[in-house]
Design a protein around this motif. Sequence first.
Motif, PDB file in Angstrom:
ATOM      1  N   PRO A  95      92.439 -28.594   6.302  1.00 34.77           N
ATOM      2  CA  PRO A  95      92.819 -29.043   7.383  1.00 34.77           C
ATOM      3  C   PRO A  95      93.628 -28.355   8.611  1.00 34.77           C
ATOM      4  CG  PRO A  95      93.482 -30.498   5.796  1.00 34.77           C
ATOM      5  CD  PRO A  95      92.973 -29.227   5.071  1.00 34.77           C
ATOM      6  N   LEU A 154      91.619 -27.142  11.574  1.00 41.78           N
ATOM      7  CA  LEU A 154      91.007 -28.269  12.672  1.00 41.78           C
ATOM      8  C   LEU A 154      91.765 -28.301  13.740  1.00 41.78           C
ATOM      9  CD1 LEU A 154      89.157 -30.393  10.133  1.00 41.78           C
ATOM     10  CD2 LEU A 154      88.089 -28.549  11.650  1.00 41.78           C
ATOM     11  N   LEU A 178      82.931 -35.412  12.149  1.00 39.02           N
ATOM     12  CA  LEU A 178      84.267 -34.620  13.146  1.00 39.02           C
ATOM     13  C   LEU A 178      84.136 -35.416  14.600  1.00 39.02           C
ATOM     14  CD1 LEU A 178      84.182 -31.133  12.223  1.00 39.02           C
ATOM     15  CD2 LEU A 178      85.926 -32.820  11.633  1.00 39.02           C
ATOM     16  N   MET A 197      95.631 -35.985  13.033  1.00 37.74           N
ATOM     17  CA  MET A 197      94.413 -35.426  13.455  1.00 37.74           C
ATOM     18  C   MET A 197      94.000 -36.021  14.885  1.00 37.74           C
ATOM     19  SD  MET A 197      93.438 -33.182  11.069  1.00 37.74           S
ATOM     20  CE  MET A 197      91.866 -32.716  11.453  1.00 37.74           C
ATOM     21  N   TYR A 209      86.213 -36.723   7.393  1.00 31.14           N
ATOM     22  CA  TYR A 209      85.495 -35.279   7.057  1.00 31.14           C
ATOM     23  C   TYR A 209      84.939 -35.202   5.674  1.00 31.14           C
ATOM     24  CZ  TYR A 209      84.947 -30.310   8.042  1.00 31.14           C
ATOM     25  OH  TYR A 209      84.384 -28.886   8.293  1.00 31.14           O
ATOM     26  N   SER A 257      89.262 -37.837  10.865  1.00 30.68           N
ATOM     27  CA  SER A 257      89.234 -36.886  12.219  1.00 30.68           C
ATOM     28  C   SER A 257      89.203 -37.835  13.339  1.00 30.68           C
ATOM     29  CB  SER A 257      88.058 -36.348  12.127  1.00 30.68           C
ATOM     30  OG  SER A 257      86.849 -36.959  11.723  1.00 30.68           O
ATOM     31  N   SER A 258      87.897 -37.944  13.961  1.00 29.55           N
ATOM     32  CA  SER A 258      87.958 -38.687  15.180  1.00 29.55           C
ATOM     33  C   SER A 258      88.207 -40.263  14.914  1.00 29.55           C
ATOM     34  CB  SER A 258      86.727 -38.388  16.170  1.00 29.55           C
ATOM     35  OG  SER A 258      86.846 -36.796  16.651  1.00 29.55           O
ATOM     36  N   SER A 273      94.527 -30.551  16.366  1.00 26.95           N
ATOM     37  CA  SER A 273      94.401 -31.985  16.564  1.00 26.95           C
ATOM     38  C   SER A 273      94.261 -32.438  18.026  1.00 26.95           C
ATOM     39  CB  SER A 273      96.331 -32.310  16.090  1.00 26.95           C
ATOM     40  OG  SER A 273      97.038 -31.770  17.016  1.00 26.95           O
ATOM     41  N   TYR A 281      86.798 -34.295  21.164  1.00 22.44           N
ATOM     42  CA  TYR A 281      87.136 -34.149  19.752  1.00 22.44           C
ATOM     43  C   TYR A 281      88.545 -34.542  19.353  1.00 22.44           C
ATOM     44  CZ  TYR A 281      88.304 -31.076  15.424  1.00 22.44           C
ATOM     45  OH  TYR A 281      88.937 -30.580  14.588  1.00 22.44           O
ATOM     46  N   LEU A 282      88.806 -35.477  18.513  1.00 21.50           N
ATOM     47  CA  LEU A 282      90.173 -35.912  18.074  1.00 21.50           C
ATOM     48  C   LEU A 282      90.891 -36.651  19.219  1.00 21.50           C
ATOM     49  CD1 LEU A 282      91.046 -32.894  15.693  1.00 21.50           C
ATOM     50  CD2 LEU A 282      90.060 -35.119  15.165  1.00 21.50           C
TER      51      LEU A 282
END
Length: 553
Positions: free
Chosen positions: A48, A51, A243, A113, A184, A164-165, A53, A497-498
């Motif tokens: 993690p 990746l 993701l 995240m 994920y 994730s998202s 946030s 993304y997120l």
Amino acid sequence: MTRREFLFGGAAWLRAAAPLGFSFTDVTAQAGIRFVHNSGAFGRKYLPETLGSGCAFLDYDNDGWQDILLVNGMDWPGHKRRRTTLRLYRNNRDGTFTDVTRQAGLDVEMYGMGVAAGDFNNDGFTDIFISCVGQSRLFQNTGKGTFVDVTRKAGLAGREGFSSSALWFDYDRDGYLDLFVCNYVKWSPELDVFCSMDGKNKSYCTPEAYRGATCWLFRNRGDGTFEDVTARSGIFDSSSKSLGVAMLDDDDNGWVDLFVANDTQPNKLYRNNGDGTFQDVAVRVGVAFSEDGKARAGMGVDVGDYDNSGLPSLVVTNFDNEMLGLYRGTRRGIYIDQAPRTNVGRITRRSLGFGCFFFDVDLDGFLDLLVVNGHIDEGIRALRRDVTYAQAPHLFLNRAKEGFQDVAPEVGGGFAQPKVGRGAAFGDFDRDGDLDVLITTNNGPAYLYRNDRHNANHGIRFQLVGTKSNRDAIGATVRIEYGGETSWRMVKSGSSYLSQSELPVTFGLGRRDRVDRVLIRWPSGRTEEYKNLRAGRTYVCTEGRGVRALDGF
């Protein structure tokens, strides 16, 4: 040269430098945004940590000004060095923000995240879902400037994963927002795998080292609780490594569909059947794989009509040497990846992309594309001289028939400085009518860029309020007609993304000073029409009750 090459950037001379008409100013410090992301890294190389946030623009206090939320990680148990939490910044309406995290009740440690913001109980105040490694959290807005953790009360406790998202959407059109959460892989500190480049020292694993994990779909019962309908809806798929997620109406039938980006697994396009179930049509419509049939490292995603064709197109960020996916919608119902045959593909081949979104940065009526980049391992330079850890973002200006041009080095404000980019969102935080940009970096600071427009282009904004539909009107489409041109936007949660951008929708009109016709299709199925609206204003449209103009933006 083919017509397609002409339309999508095949000729460099057609993209000769034209005045941008805008610039970016880094206002992070003067706005009072003091945030540094904590990945928790302590040498064990936990997955993690690579990746990052996300971030969000949201109006949590309903004052008409966009506030900022920045998600954060934390130190791993047994390796505590400091206490870090997410940060909520209230907009002071003068270009500055105040950190209200503690007084808002959000000073809570978690390995956060992503973020999805939406009014799940239709009380008029924006609630917050934070996806986490471990137990994700749902915070209900009390309407008094504070939030309450209702994860257990809402029936979302006990579901731990590597989430994730996420996004809010009303998949069954009952007027309440449902919750979709990407997961994920199957990972925890106890399940951590030893990976090594040299056989001795631990390195970050690729997702192939772990089993996939299904996304989750939680149906809102309308009483403050949710039920898990993942299996019943047809969403369940334990091979996915998701993701990014974005919403769209792929078949234009009024039921919201979902596009999910998977890392090293085929992407999914879940078409809503309108009966509580979904069908994955990604392979059939051409968005599951790259043009050469390979599953790429899908991370960030967004949907938009960048060529004003009336059809949705998809963008997906991928690993370096894979290039970005730019899937253009067609009348035949399939998507064609334009990146391999344009400068977009050439430019993004060396980048490792994360956050991305379509937005009209110069208000000329065409959607532009922003992509933030950054590698996953700071040791990459020792292995590959052609790839760096921090990477410059891309800002692809849509020159209409002349194609996309990356103008990131020209916009100023240090925007083109290499970053370990992750989350990205847009919102008009200063209410001047153009769209500003928020970016997060992994184990580093957040950046707030103010969009300073120098051209004479006009814009128009719409804030939708549902009555029969969910109050945020998430899933509604707004279509405008002006001077023979047509453009549309969807009110949406999620994407990038997120992260999540603001809910109000903004249209650029170029030099035109009014819109001839506005057509709103609400999630309930109701349609409403307005005519002859002036530019330079925000219009609040309430379902079934008409429209009112605010004084300016």
